[in-house]
Each structure stands twice: as C-alpha cells, then as structure tokens.
Design an enzyme around this catalytic site. Structure first.
Site, PDB file in Angstrom:
ATOM      1  N   ARG A  59       0.816  -1.226   0.000  1.00 50.95           N
ATOM      2  CA  ARG A  59       0.000   0.000   0.000  1.00 50.95           C
ATOM      3  C   ARG A  59       0.849   1.276   0.000  1.00 50.95           C
ATOM      4  O   ARG A  59       0.424   2.320   0.480  1.00 50.95           O
ATOM      5  CB  ARG A  59      -0.962   0.048   1.193  1.00 50.95           C
ATOM      6  CG  ARG A  59      -2.232  -0.744   0.951  1.00 50.95           C
ATOM      7  CD  ARG A  59      -3.339  -0.212   1.854  1.00 50.95           C
ATOM      8  NE  ARG A  59      -4.502  -1.085   1.861  1.00 50.95           N
ATOM      9  CZ  ARG A  59      -5.584  -0.849   1.137  1.00 50.95           C
ATOM     10  NH1 ARG A  59      -5.688   0.217   0.379  1.00 50.95           N
ATOM     11  NH2 ARG A  59      -6.609  -1.670   1.200  1.00 50.95           N
ATOM     12  N   ARG A  63      -3.305   6.261  -0.102  1.00 51.42           N
ATOM     13  CA  ARG A  63      -3.704   6.852   1.171  1.00 51.42           C
ATOM     14  C   ARG A  63      -2.754   7.803   1.893  1.00 51.42           C
ATOM     15  O   ARG A  63      -3.125   8.922   2.212  1.00 51.42           O
ATOM     16  CB  ARG A  63      -4.063   5.751   2.169  1.00 51.42           C
ATOM     17  CG  ARG A  63      -4.811   4.585   1.560  1.00 51.42           C
ATOM     18  CD  ARG A  63      -5.503   3.817   2.631  1.00 51.42           C
ATOM     19  NE  ARG A  63      -4.650   2.766   3.187  1.00 51.42           N
ATOM     20  CZ  ARG A  63      -5.138   1.739   3.896  1.00 51.42           C
ATOM     21  NH1 ARG A  63      -6.447   1.682   4.145  1.00 51.42           N
ATOM     22  NH2 ARG A  63      -4.347   0.820   4.367  1.00 51.42           N
ATOM     23  N   ARG A  72      -6.869  12.156  -5.684  1.00 50.33           N
ATOM     24  CA  ARG A  72      -8.156  11.667  -5.226  1.00 50.33           C
ATOM     25  C   ARG A  72      -9.215  12.768  -5.105  1.00 50.33           C
ATOM     26  O   ARG A  72     -10.411  12.488  -5.081  1.00 50.33           O
ATOM     27  CB  ARG A  72      -8.011  10.960  -3.868  1.00 50.33           C
ATOM     28  CG  ARG A  72      -7.706   9.473  -3.964  1.00 50.33           C
ATOM     29  CD  ARG A  72      -8.711   8.702  -4.784  1.00 50.33           C
ATOM     30  NE  ARG A  72     -10.057   8.712  -4.247  1.00 50.33           N
ATOM     31  CZ  ARG A  72     -10.500   7.896  -3.308  1.00 50.33           C
ATOM     32  NH1 ARG A  72      -9.717   6.983  -2.797  1.00 50.33           N
ATOM     33  NH2 ARG A  72     -11.738   7.997  -2.872  1.00 50.33           N
ATOM     34  N   ASP A 108      -6.922  -2.437  -7.395  1.00 50.45           N
ATOM     35  CA  ASP A 108      -7.611  -3.007  -6.240  1.00 50.45           C
ATOM     36  C   ASP A 108      -7.916  -4.461  -6.545  1.00 50.45           C
ATOM     37  O   ASP A 108      -8.245  -4.798  -7.688  1.00 50.45           O
ATOM     38  CB  ASP A 108      -8.896  -2.247  -5.942  1.00 50.45           C
ATOM     39  CG  ASP A 108      -9.503  -2.666  -4.615  1.00 50.45           C
ATOM     40  OD1 ASP A 108      -9.170  -2.044  -3.593  1.00 50.45           O
ATOM     41  OD2 ASP A 108     -10.278  -3.645  -4.604  1.00 50.45           O
ATOM     42  N   TYR A 183     -15.500 -11.459   0.061  1.00 48.73           N
ATOM     43  CA  TYR A 183     -16.200 -10.220  -0.328  1.00 48.73           C
ATOM     44  C   TYR A 183     -17.469 -10.544  -1.108  1.00 48.73           C
ATOM     45  O   TYR A 183     -18.531  -9.953  -0.886  1.00 48.73           O
ATOM     46  CB  TYR A 183     -15.291  -9.318  -1.160  1.00 48.73           C
ATOM     47  CG  TYR A 183     -14.209  -8.623  -0.355  1.00 48.73           C
ATOM     48  CD1 TYR A 183     -14.527  -7.867   0.769  1.00 48.73           C
ATOM     49  CD2 TYR A 183     -12.874  -8.714  -0.719  1.00 48.73           C
ATOM     50  CE1 TYR A 183     -13.543  -7.239   1.500  1.00 48.73           C
ATOM     51  CE2 TYR A 183     -11.872  -8.075   0.011  1.00 48.73           C
ATOM     52  CZ  TYR A 183     -12.212  -7.340   1.128  1.00 48.73           C
ATOM     53  OH  TYR A 183     -11.237  -6.712   1.858  1.00 48.73           O
TER      54      TYR A 183
END
Lengths: 389, 389
Positions: A59, A63, A72, A108, A183
């Site tokens: 990651r 973020r 973003r 993703d 998921y």
C-alpha cells in the site's frame, strides 16, 4: 501526467556487484535463471546473495501520500484505476518520494470482479460493497470469465505506462481466492467471514466452483500484467488467516495451487501473502509460491523455520510502528533485518501502510534498511540470523 | 426469575470416579490442592486425569439463545448486567439448555470501566463506544479506582444468585489490559488498534500507568467474583494478538503478570485467552496462567508444544463450524478432542459463539464431546494425542 522526475530521484540500482566472501550462499539460487544484471529485488526474491536487502511497502501507493490525495480530490478510487495516466502516476509517486526498490501497480483486488460482471463499489471508510452477494449456483452465473484485454484493458496500459518510467521492477497483483470469495459472499468486509465459511463447509461443490472461477480471474489478470511488463506478482489472500490449517488445505489450497501452477511459466517471482497466517505459512508455500509474505505477528526467524530454506520471506515490520518515535521504530527495523538474515529476505511491512503514516517516516525506513544492510550481514548478528548455507 | 428447572436438566457430574488404567497421568496435577470430589471442570483445569473432557462455550450466555433474546426485548445489555435477577437468569439459561460443564457470568469486559467513571455504552452492531477516549495523562484521571462492592455490587450479587442454582462451577472473568486499553484509547472497536499502539510505543509511561490501572480493575473485579462464589476465572485479552511477541512482552506482559500474581492466592484456575495469539501462547502462559485458551487457528497439539506440559489448554473449535453440516462439524469436534489429548484439555470454541448459531447445534456438540471422550482417550487416537505422562 507521468513525470519523468522519477529518473533523477530514484537511486541507481548497483548492477552485478559481487557478493563479498562473507555473504551467505543461498540454496534456492537455482530456482530460476539467475542473472547478476537483474534488479536487486528480483535477485533477492530468487534467494541469491545480494549487496543489500531491498525494501518496498504494501500500500505504498495511495492513502498516506499527499500527492495521491491531491489526485483523489478529482477522481474516485476505481476511476483512478481505470484511467491509465492517473493509475500510472499514482503507481510512480511512492517510488519517486520514497526511493523504494519496487513499484506496485495501483489497483484493487476487487477490480477484476467488477470488470467480470459484479456490481461492486468501493465505499470510503468501508471497503468493497457488493450490491447482490453471491450465495447460490444461480448467483454464480453473474460472475463472467475475465478477459483482461477486453474487460479491463486499462490495467495492462497502466503497467506499460509505469514500466516505461521505472528504474525498479513493477509488481503486479491479484486477490487470493478466499479473500475474493469472502467479499462476494458477505457482500462486503466482514469480521467473522461467517457466511463465507458456512458456504465453504456446507456447499463444497458451489464453493469449489466459485474458487476455481476466482483462481481463473487471478490467473488471467496476472498473466496480462506480466505480459505488459510486471516483473513479479503478489497474491493477496489477505483474509485466508481466518481459517485453521486443515480447512485452508481442504477448501482453499486447491484454488491457490491452480493460480501458482498456471503462472509458473511466466518465470517471475510470485509472492503469497495473508495476515494472521502464522499456522498457514507452510501451506502458503506449498501452493507453489517462491516468496511468502509474513505478517508482523511471526518473527521472521520463526517464519523461516516453518517455511524451509527454499522460500524467500517478505516482511514484516508492524505497520503501527510507523506511528512510533523514530528510535523505537529504527530498533524494530533492525530486529526485522537481523531476523530476516540478509539473504532471501525482502523488507516490507507486515500489512499495508496505515493511512495516518507519514511519508517521511517511510523514506527514513528505506534509508535505514539501506544503511543497516549495505555491508552485508553483520558479524555480531550472525547468531540471530538463520543459517542459509 | 431464576428457575430451579436447572437442577433436573443438568446431568449430574460424576464425583470421585477413578481414572481408568489407560488414563494418562498429568504432570501438572500437583499445581493446586487436588480433590476427587471437585467438579469435573476444575479437575480438568488442574490437569488431573478425568473421566471425560468437560465442555463449555465462550459467549454461551446471550445472543444465540431465544430465551436470552426474550429477556433482551425488555432490557438493554448493561441493564441486564446491572440487574442481578436478570443477569443470573441469563447466566443459567445455557446451562439448562445445553448441559455444559460450566456457567460463565453474564457480564461485559467493559462494565467495570463504566463503573469506574468512564462514559461508555454498548451500541448494538458496533460494540463498546466511549464518549471521550483516553489519550493523555489528564484523560487518565477520569478512570477512578474500581471498588466492586460500591461501584458494581450487582456483579457479586449475580454470582451469588447463579451459584445458588448451579450444579456446575461458575466462571468469572475480566478484560485483559491490552483489550481494555484499546477500547479506551480508540473510543470503540478498531480494526488496526493504530492509536492504541501509537500510545504504547510513543508514550510508554502513560501506557504503563493506564495498563496498571486496568490490571488493578481486573484484579478487584476477579477477587470480588471469586469471593462471591466463582470457581474459575478467565482473562479475555481478546485483541492482544494484534501485537508481535516482542511488543507483547515489553508493553503488556507486566500488566498481565500483575493480574495473575495478585489473584494467585484465590486458588482457582485462571485462564488466559486472546485471538490470533499463536505466537503469544508461551507469553500468555508466562503471565502466570494455569490454562491458556487457544483460538482455532492453532491446532491443539501444536499449541501444547508451545505451551509445555504444565499448562492446560482450552478450545478450540472454529465458531464458524457451528454453521456447517453436522457430519463436517462432528468430524472437527473429534479432531479437536484427539489433538487435545484427553487430559489437561477443556473443550470450547476458539472464540465466542456466533449470533447465528443454533442452540440445538451447541447441545449436540456437548453430547458428542461426551460420547467421544466418555471412555477416556481411545487407543486408535493414541498416536495423535500428546503424551502427557
């Protein structure tokens, strides 16, 4: 949008530097055709003696970086993934800023599911949310076979754009079968994966079909990424650690094996990772992985004992330590390196970068890993490192 | 509201039954004064040879039982805990219905925090939510010392009421220091415990003071419960498995030791439990526990190897298996029993009963554990059981 500023800020990887006389010899070096001209990361993944331990962060793209947040502001997560210029830019950002030894594709694990017919969105603060979960054989029909070139051509294009700019290898990835199944069945993130495991134990044929389809999606996705230029791939079966070893072996390992077996001819290092997998480590390797990602709960020397000499380990600093004062953090970085033993180890976190992490801290970790391992394994740490001869 | 229907539906525990010639001799039997008149559960916790493996379930009181839901229609969770007649009734319900070998006090690990000055409520579907989290030395002042007799007299009264009706031991409990600290610092449940660990690494003095206070709360709570009649106690440090072993040792073990050391004179078995604690098992024992609860990820024979012969194990069926078809479930029940080795093992789940579990399934598990272990360890399983001689 892809900036060539990259080239000046990434340290040149020393090519072909000979390992010193003290460097341990790795038993796994015959695993793949070795070349001293290959990038450091690939040589380390192959278990070859290396001049220093390479480092990247799960990651690392996203973020925690201000330049990512700036992107973003104008685009949603999937929108970035589906726009090659944006996705490549975001893939490159951490390489520029942190000087890591690998890029990882910005994407993703659920993206191929969306591309294969599932109504799925990423809800900020929640995660992937699936409008109509898959809970029956009829539901399974909604999951079409995945043809990357037609269904998600932007992924390979992102890889091509990024690789053209990179001086370090790009790592591609796919979601592991248990994690994607969870998921799809739960309809989103779950603490207990209760529905998932209920289907797993109670409807083994449906479960097996679902996992085979998910394995095939991963295979298609990984093959496409490698064809486009990815030089290593990682299977993120992040939640597989919810299972006991017997259940993993009976219900997930066949699908994991399918993925590793159908990507062996790509001849790139393949990493297998999940959290809370202390007891599953030998099975993650048995699936056919070259490298096993270890979460921070298992000291790397203990992980090595469970994995055997043939497997390279990746990890495993606790991501929460990036929030600690530098002296504490640095001490843990060194402990991870010492337990990793120098050879057959790629430094990483034990899970993804936490959003509240400062990029400056990540950069400092990269520097510290370099300083601490640049001269090869230190004599005073010899007792703590695992014999690799 | 406490029904004496209990007495007729709970099987009588066979007292003083001699262990057969094949029963393994346990090395840990000298740990506490042994008496063959003691209930099966206590003898098993002490590691003595037993006529069969006892069984109870974490979270057996609550959620999954219709008679509990009937009570919940008229009262909130904390309201039940604070009303001895209701809390005792709910404590007794699973003993009546399932025929388990232990009752566990119906309460919540965060209840003493609320009683010690913290503004805390249990939000359905979320968990404990704390209005003003503890993040500084000043915040710490809001956590008063806990005096069970004055602050929460209803707990001891619940224990007394329940014990008066019970034919099996009642287990008391308290929250472990890391888990309670994480709720206080995060302000509620957390996936990453990032703030908690940031304080742990970054403000070690504040952290230590907080954990000492939490240990003292646990000590006061456990002593009060045992004085009122609890015959065993369990420390639920459910989220301690978020830590690597070094961090647990440095930052949590001292507080855990404080709890076990200050309750040793109570002379009741003390169980230490957390999930994802495969690597922490030796440290959970080193805190001073007599029994270590093992989650389903670690096969019990592997857990025993890490824990040594002196420690009794409790667990460790995956709670999700209670949602599986009976034949699959029964097979796993037998595998847990076989790996447990018969002696020094108390059967349980590896974590709490999932709300969607059918009570009929739990009852059937109890019966199956009895049938499978009633004759002592079976010869055909001797190879799989851990030698305890």
């Amino acid at each position: 949008m892809v900036s060539s500023g990259l080239m000046s800020s990434v340290p040149t990887v020393p090519h072909g530097s000979a390992a010193g006389p003290d460097a341990p010899v790795c038993a796994a070096s015959e695993r793949a055709p070795a070349s001293n001209d290959d990038p450091l990361l690939l040589r380390a993944y192959r278990g070859e003696p290396v001049e220093r331990v390479p480092v990247w962060f799960m990651r690392q793209a996203g973020r925690s970086l201000p330049e990512y947040r700036a992107v973003r502001e104008h685009a949603g997560l999937f929108e970035i993934c589906r726009t090659p210029e944006l996705a490549a830019e975001v893939t490159l950002q951490p390489v520029r800023r942190l000087g890591v030894d690998a890029a990882i594709l910005f994407s993703d694990i659920t993206l191929p599911l969306a591309a294969a017919g599932i109504d799925l969105e990423i809800v900020p603060g929640v995660g992937p949310v699936i409008a109509e979960p898959i809970r029956s054989t009829a539901d399974l029909r909604r999951l079409r076979p995945f043809h990357p070139d037609e269904d998600a051509p932007y992924v390979a294009e992102t890889v091509r754009l990024a690789v053209a700019e990179l001086d370090v290898p790009l790592i591609g990835f796919a979601g592991g079968p248990f994690t994607l199944a969870s998921y799809l069945i739960e309809g989103g993130p779950s603490k207990t994966h209760a529905r998932t495991r209920k289907m797993m134990y109670g409807e083994p044929l449906l479960w097996r079909r679902l996992l085979e389809e998910l394995a095939d999606i991963a295979i298609a996705s990984l093959r496409s990424q490698v064809t486009a230029g990815a030089e290593a791939v990682q299977i993120f079966d992040s939640w597989a650690g919810a299972l006991d070893p017997d259940s993993y072996r009976d219900f997930v390992l066949p699908a994991s094996r399918r993925i590793f077996s159908a990507t062996a001819d790509l001849n790139v290092p393949r990493i297998h990772f999940g959290v809370c997998t202390g007891e599953l480590l030998p099975l993650l390797a048995a699936a056919g992985a070259d490298v096993v990602g270890v979460d921070w709960r298992v000291p790397l020397d203990a992980a090595r004992t469970r994995l055997g000499e043939e497997i390279t380990v990746q990890g495993n600093l606790d991501p929460a330590l990036c929030l600690a004062p530098w002296e504490i953090l640095a001490e843990h970085v060194r402990a991870v390196l010492d337990r990793g033993g120098g050879t057959g180890h790629v430094f990483n976190l034990g899970h993804g970068v936490l959003p509240e992490t400062s990029p400056d801290v990540l950069r400092r970790i990269v520097e510290h890993v370099r300083e601490h391992t640049d001269a090869g394994p230190r004599t005073e740490d010899a007792e703590r490192s695992v014999p690799r001869v």
